[in-house]
Design a protein around this motif. Structure first.
Motif, PDB file in Angstrom:
ATOM      1  N   ARG A   1      30.671  43.006  42.855  1.00  0.00           N
ATOM      2  CA  ARG A   1      31.859  43.351  42.148  1.00  0.00           C
ATOM      3  C   ARG A   1      31.515  43.497  40.645  1.00  0.00           C
ATOM      4  O   ARG A   1      31.974  44.444  39.886  1.00  0.00           O
ATOM      5  N   THR A   2      30.626  42.503  40.166  1.00  0.00           N
ATOM      6  CA  THR A   2      30.377  42.285  38.908  1.00  0.00           C
ATOM      7  C   THR A   2      29.345  43.652  38.506  1.00  0.00           C
ATOM      8  O   THR A   2      29.674  44.215  37.370  1.00  0.00           O
TER       9      THR A   2
ATOM     10  N   ASP B   1      31.746  46.468  38.092  1.00  0.00           N
ATOM     11  CA  ASP B   1      32.781  46.537  37.135  1.00  0.00           C
ATOM     12  C   ASP B   1      32.018  46.769  35.722  1.00  0.00           C
ATOM     13  O   ASP B   1      32.708  47.663  35.153  1.00  0.00           O
ATOM     14  N   CYS B   2      30.573  46.663  35.668  1.00  0.00           N
ATOM     15  CA  CYS B   2      30.001  46.689  34.325  1.00  0.00           C
ATOM     16  C   CYS B   2      29.112  48.168  34.279  1.00  0.00           C
ATOM     17  O   CYS B   2      28.426  48.182  33.242  1.00  0.00           O
TER      18      CYS B   2
END
Length: 775
Positions: A486-487, A490-491
């Motif tokens: 997810r990180t 997201d980035c």
């Protein structure tokens, strides 16, 4: 032969612009002054634009031609050759044989390659070239893959342009795409395709671009050991650890598109008979035929066994080549550990010292480095050398790949030496670092793999996070795997490659389901499946893999019959598109068996699991992830149908396979050991169960720590089987101590905590034991 000069389009624009302006200037004299001036002005403006565009096209073509000459195989005139004009087969990957005259220096390249003996599968390769756009020949080193593939190409496509990217630069595949656009028929030759795969090389997107061009056929080879490593560590079907094909693995995704043909190292009777005919004209082939009972014909011709023996003999101090032997050992080890590119001499110098020290170091009186390098790179038996200098990259070397296969298949297991991983990871570029991470996983080195993936991620390889997630998930830390993915999503920048985003999201779909969020996993898997249908079509391997993930989380969302229907449909499409023996088809069969079982049809499921175990073992090997899990599920069926001893035997085989795949101290191995102990006790073998658990508690406590869930679960079983052996007092004391640890670590509502609390009053109540999630 087609000349690869500058295309005339740019020059015609420049010339046309100049002529047009001159013509308008002359014509303007016939017009009134103001009108004539305006015409000339407009013409000059248009001419300037055309001239600028022409110069740009000229420069672009010049750049492309420079790239073609620098990054693709060209003839003496700097042009791409036709297939029929390729004479130096050694240059395209065919192993040399001893020269007829016995001297490698005096013989031509053609003399160093004997007459071709037609293989039993030559017809299949030729037919594949007529009907498929991407053909992959798989086999052991010196099985004759490159020769058989090239001779098939020569027979079917002799007039095609032969495009060979530089394997030292995986990005040279992009140059190949530019080159094939200039020809109506091309063969793109990717010998040892693993050298071209991954970030910066041949990705799924580039493959689609190549195969979308009319008249382009991709022909590749790969060693069987490399093919197995891609399958093992970047995919586990839809069984344990299954993020590879469902998440990242650019190489795996590319290989899944190929039409595979397997070529055996040992030759069949018909092949040997044909070789005997040629042996009357070529004594090298005659000698190889005499040894056909022990070696393959191509294997013997390439002097693989002789070179391996020469390397091993060099360790003897009296041979005066111990440093050379250490140098070769370092190169072989690096290749086995996943370094597929030419090895820089500086790295070889570092790595070989550890091998030399392990054998005795200075006591062996090693020769100088220069003498060692000269010995290792000098052709022996008038064939190949142990190390092969790369012709275009100074002080970089390949190792004769037969040696790596010979070590891998030797009866005694040879691990990677301490220190090798760290030195390689430090020396690798970011993309290669990611490859080393996957290789470390194949060697059951999760800590090393995590370090390699972390470094690749920090240096900008976004797909490395899938490897990091895999390491976490293998340790049963599914939430951490999801957090990492997810990180990364997201980035991710807005211009991130859609294939990379698809890989990250599909990996998240898998591990979010494994963490217990079946609803989230199903929603994401359904979204990705529909996207795959739009992008690739229903029968594409990517779409089929997403169909299996969708089936898995449909079933886990309490819809087993619907999951079974989805798996059956995917299986039918996979057989039609990929064939019955393709790994994706086997994965479809895995899901069909799983949801048949979980729909309550145990007898039918038992037959499906048994057939899948047999087929997967034959096609993928006994230690492949899908084979392991099929046997594991078959053990469950045996248990449920009352065949307890057979079930325990099957679980023992799964433990052995997982130990080899992950290591003895890995949570995935401990999970099956825990299950084996529990089923031993449930079968009435309480003493045996307690013996197994005494070792398991000791091992999990040492490897994972006293508060790890697996350690607590093993202690729970210890107390359980102590109670069922009639020692209630001792069992209650053990449960009481365990309860405090479970509440502190797992919380009051965890299933293990609740059962432990209930057994303080009735320690020998109905048998229940914790089964760790084991994906």
């Amino acid at each position: 032969m087609k000349a690869w000069g500058i295309r005339p389009v740019g020059w015609w624009l420049v010339i046309s612009a100049a002529l047009g302006v001159s013509t308008l200037s002359w014509a303007s004299r016939l017009l009134p002054g103001v009108v004539g001036g305006a015409v000339v002005a407009v013409g000059a403006t248009v001419g300037a634009v055309l001239t600028q565009r022409g110069h740009y096209l000229v420069e672009e073509v010049v750049r492309q031609n420079i790239d073609i000459r620098n990054r693709l195989l060209v003839d003496d005139r700097g042009r791409l050759p036709r297939v029929a004009d390729v004479e130096d087969l050694i240059e395209i990957g065919v192993h040399p044989a001893a020269s007829m005259a016995g001297s490698a220096r005096s013989c031509s390249a053609a003399d160093r390659v004997p007459r071709f003996v037609r293989r039993d599968r030559s017809d299949d390769i030729e037919e594949a070239l007529r009907t498929h756009r991407f053909v992959l020949v798989v086999g052991e080193s010196t099985a004759g893959k490159s020769r058989a593939a090239f001779e098939a190409v020569k027979a079917v496509l002799p007039d095609a342009v032969f495009v060979v990217p530089d394997p030292v630069e995986p990005e040279s595949v992009r140059t190949a795409v530019a080159a094939v656009r200039q020809s109506h028929q091309c063969v793109v030759w990717l010998d040892d395709i693993e050298r071209y795969l991954g970030t910066g090389g041949l990705t799924l997107r580039l493959l689609r671009e190549l195969t979308s061009l009319d008249g382009v056929v991709i022909v590749a080879t790969i060693r069987a050991h490399e093919r197995a490593r891609f399958r093992d560590e970047r995919s586990s079907g839809t069984s344990e650890g299954g993020d590879g094909a469902h998440g990242w693995g650019a190489g795996l995704r590319v290989l899944a598109k190929a039409h595979e043909i397997r070529l055996e190292r040992r030759w069949g009777e018909g092949e040997v008979a044909r070789a005997q005919e040629w042996g009357r004209q070529d004594e090298r082939i005659a000698q190889a035929v005499d040894c056909a009972g022990r070696y393959g014909i191509a294997e013997f011709l390439a002097a693989g066994p002789q070179l391996f023996a020469a390397w091993q003999d060099a360790w003897a101090p009296e041979g005066k080549h111990v440093r050379g032997a250490a140098l070769v050992a370092a190169a072989v080890e690096a290749r086995r550990a996943g370094w597929h590119r030419p090895l820089p001499m500086a790295l070889l110098q570092e790595l070989h010292e550890e091998h030399l020290a392990a054998r005795g170091g200075p006591a062996l009186r090693p020769e100088s480095w220069e003498a060692a390098l000269n010995w290792a790179t000098t052709p022996s038996f008038a064939t190949s050398s142990l190390l092969l200098p790369h012709p275009a990259t100074e002080e970089h070397y390949y190792v004769f790949d037969y040696l790596a296969d010979a070590v891998d298949t030797a009866p005694e297991f040879t691990p990677i030496l301490d220190g090798t991983w760290g030195r390689m990871i430090e020396a690798a570029d970011p993309e290669l670092c990611e490859d080393l991470g996957w290789a470390a996983l194949s060697w059951a080195e999760p800590t090393i793999a995590r370090g390699a993936f972390q470094r690749a991620w920090e240096l900008g390889v976004r797909t490395a996070v899938v490897g990091l997630a895999r390491v976490s998930a293998d340790a049963l830390q599914f939430e951490e795997a999801c957090r990492l993915l997810r990180t990364a999503l997201d980035c991710a920048p807005a211009d991130t490659d859609p294939d990379v985003l698809f890989a990250l999201r599909s990996s998240l779909a898998w591990w979010s389901g494994a963490s217990g969020n079946s609803g989230e996993a199903l929603a994401l898997a359904t979204e990705l499946y529909e996207e795959a249908v739009r992008r690739y079509g229903e029968d594409h391997p990517e779409t089929l893999e997403m169909a299996l993930i969708r089936a898995r989380w449909t079933g886990r969302s309490d819809h087993p019959e619907e999951a079974l229907a989805l798996a059956l449909t995917a299986g039918e499409r996979s057989v039609r598109a990929l064939g019955a023996s393709h790994p994706t088809t086997l994965s479809c069969r895995f899901e069909v068996a799983a949801w048949t079982m979980l729909s309550g049809r145990l007898a039918d499921a038992g037959h499906l699991w048994l057939e899948l175990v047999d087929d997967a073992q034959g096609l993928l090997g006994p230690y492949d992830g899908l084979t392991r899990d099929a046997r594991w599920n078959h053990a469950y069926i045996l248990w449920r149908t009352g065949e307890e001893e057979a079930a325990l035997d099957a679980l023992s085989e799964v433990i052995e396979a997982r130990s080899l795949a992950y290591g003895d101290d890995h949570p995935m191995t401990f999970a099956v050991r825990l299950q084996h102990a529990g089923q031993s006790g449930a079968a009435g073998q309480t003493a045996e169960a307690l013996d197994l658990l005494a070792l398991l508690v000791q091992d999990t406590d040492r490897a994972l720590g006293p508060r790890d869930t697996l350690t607590l679960a093993a202690r729970h079983q210890q107390a359980l089987w102590t109670a069922h052996s009639g020692q209630n007092t001792e069992a209650v004391a053990a449960f009481r101590t365990l309860l405090a640890d479970c509440e502190a670590t797992l919380g009051r509502d965890h299933a293990l905590t609740r059962d432990t609390r209930a057994r303080l009053d009735r320690p020998d109540a109905e048998i229940w034991f914790y089964d760790a999630p084991s994906w």
